[in-house]
Design a protein around this motif. Structure first.
Motif, short mmCIF file in Angstrom:
data_model
loop_
_atom_site.label_atom_id
_atom_site.label_comp_id
_atom_site.label_asym_id
_atom_site.label_seq_id
_atom_site.Cartn_x
_atom_site.Cartn_y
_atom_site.Cartn_z
N GLU A 79 0.84 -1.20 0.00
CA GLU A 79 0.00 0.00 0.00
C GLU A 79 0.87 1.25 0.00
O GLU A 79 0.58 2.25 -0.67
N LEU A 89 -10.12 8.73 -7.74
CA LEU A 89 -10.54 9.02 -6.36
C LEU A 89 -11.98 9.51 -6.32
O LEU A 89 -12.70 9.25 -5.35
N PHE A 128 -10.27 3.51 -0.03
CA PHE A 128 -9.16 4.43 -0.26
C PHE A 128 -7.89 3.94 0.41
O PHE A 128 -7.93 3.35 1.49
N GLY A 129 -6.76 4.24 -0.23
CA GLY A 129 -5.46 3.97 0.35
C GLY A 129 -5.12 4.99 1.42
O GLY A 129 -5.85 5.96 1.65
N ARG A 175 -7.25 8.30 2.54
CA ARG A 175 -8.28 7.76 3.43
C ARG A 175 -8.83 8.80 4.40
O ARG A 175 -10.04 8.94 4.54
N GLU A 196 -5.08 -2.35 -1.54
CA GLU A 196 -4.48 -2.26 -2.87
C GLU A 196 -5.38 -2.91 -3.92
O GLU A 196 -5.55 -2.38 -5.03
N THR A 254 -8.49 -0.47 -4.46
CA THR A 254 -8.17 0.77 -5.17
C THR A 254 -7.79 0.49 -6.63
O THR A 254 -7.99 1.34 -7.49
N LYS A 277 -8.67 2.41 -10.38
CA LYS A 277 -7.62 2.89 -11.27
C LYS A 277 -7.84 2.37 -12.69
O LYS A 277 -7.49 3.05 -13.67
#
Length: 362
Positions: free
Chosen positions: A138, A159, A288-289, A293, A354, A357, A361
């Protein structure tokens, strides 16, 4: 607030509520995030539900203490409001014993040795390499994405999409009408034909159902998944809302429909407890990472409390306008939220940050 009656000061009540509101804002942001970061991956959903379980427990306790024969009288209410000082003091005493989040120590403070020690203490075992490696993965992804502000969440598509999902999830919790029931349940039950005493008992039943369903959802959260439970909850609330409307519309001179109005309301609360009560507070931490976050969770909490405020503000005027059809707007919104979740919310059960998310992406 406890001394406001003695001082004949409405201002003391307002200031007290303002300070408690600040604390609630911090708690509803920090608590779910902290729980998510210290929980094992396979139990992350269950541990996240415990947060809502505690809220439901406090709700039931307050409803019981608020009965007029206990502390809900003209003489007792200052003591009831003043009791918060003891719970706050207890939390202040307990908080130093709560370990810092290992994920925060590793990814933000950059202290792997301390993070390993904290994680080993929390897990009760030294077999923590997999979790540490997951955090490093992460971290590598976060370094590529850098630290994100609230503005970045709206500008960057990877995001923005999970943020919109999280916002709608928080709106579904409030605009589904649950706090209309929690805030005004006694009034609702009295309008459905119950006596004042029976309406208060039914109100305690509402809080009790919420607590029980929070208990039930703990083992289900990581077994069935967030998406499934959210769909069950929203669908059940929509159906119960329709049945509530029918019962409220036909209760006059019909004792059976008055009882059914209470039963359907309890079903409505039960389905809320299945998923919508806790999942919105969990989901943003899982979408969210580390770099985004905190900002995302803050936005979600702000939206949630604003929607809470709107529902509390408009429900009585809406009742005066629509009468016994007051829950129809909530029903329509619940159907919309169900469709949105069905098409937009990915399942996060047993997935690393990971992995989740990466979906956005792409």
């Amino acid at each position: 607030m406890g001394f406001s009656k003695i001082a004949s000061s409405v201002e003391m009540l307002i200031i007290g509520r303002f300070l408690i509101g600040i604390n609630c804002g911090f708690a509803t942001t920090a608590s779910p995030t902290y729980v998510s970061e210290v929980s094992p991956l396979k139990l992350r959903g269950a541990f996240g539900t415990v947060n809502q379980l505690a809220v439901a427990f406090g709700l039931v306790g307050a409803q019981i203490l608020g009965i007029d024969v206990i502390l809900g009288s003209n003489d007792g209410w200052p003591l009831l409001l003043g009791l918060a000082v003891f719970l706050s003091a207890l939390q202040c005493l307990m908080l130093p014993f709560a370990p810092e989040s290992p994920r925060y120590v590793l990814l933000v403070q950059r202290n792997e040795e301390e993070a390993r020690a904290l994680l080993a203490k929390i897990r009760g075992t030294g077999n923590i390499d997999d979790e540490i490696n997951e955090m490093h993965e992460e971290d590598r992804a976060a370094k590529q994405e850098e630290k994100f502000s609230i503005g970045d969440l709206f500008r960057i598509k990877a995001l923005r999409t999970p943020l919109i999902i999280g916002i709608v999830m928080h709106l579904s919790q409030q605009l589904g009408g649950i706090n209309a029931v929690l805030y005004y349940s006694s009034t609702i039950f009295e309008n459905a034909g119950l006596t004042v005493e029976n309406a208060r008992l039914a109100t305690i039943g509402v809080g009790s159902i919420l607590f029980i369903m929070a208990l039930v959802s703990i083992p289900l959260m990581d077994r069935l998944g967030r998406r499934t439970l959210q769909l069950w909850g929203l669908g059940g609330m929509a159906l119960a809302s329709v049945l509530m409307t029918i019962a409220f519309y036909t209760y006059k001179d019909n004792f059976t429909m008055s009882i059914l109005a209470v039963i359907f309301t309890l079903f409505y609360v039960a389905f809320f407890g299945v998923g919508p009560s806790s999942i919105p507070w969990i989901i943003l931490s899982e979408l969210f990472g580390q770099g985004a976050r905190s900002a995302a969770v803050s936005v979600g909490a702000a939206v949630n409390w604003f929607a809470n405020f709107i529902v509390g503000l408009v429900f009585i005027p809406l009742t005066n306008l629509l009468g016994n059809l007051v829950f129809l707007p909530f029903t329509i919104l619940l159907i919309f939220f169900y469709v949105f979740v069905y098409f937009k919310l990915p399942e996060t059960k047993n997935k690393t940050i990971e992995e989740v998310t990466a979906v956005f992406k792409k």
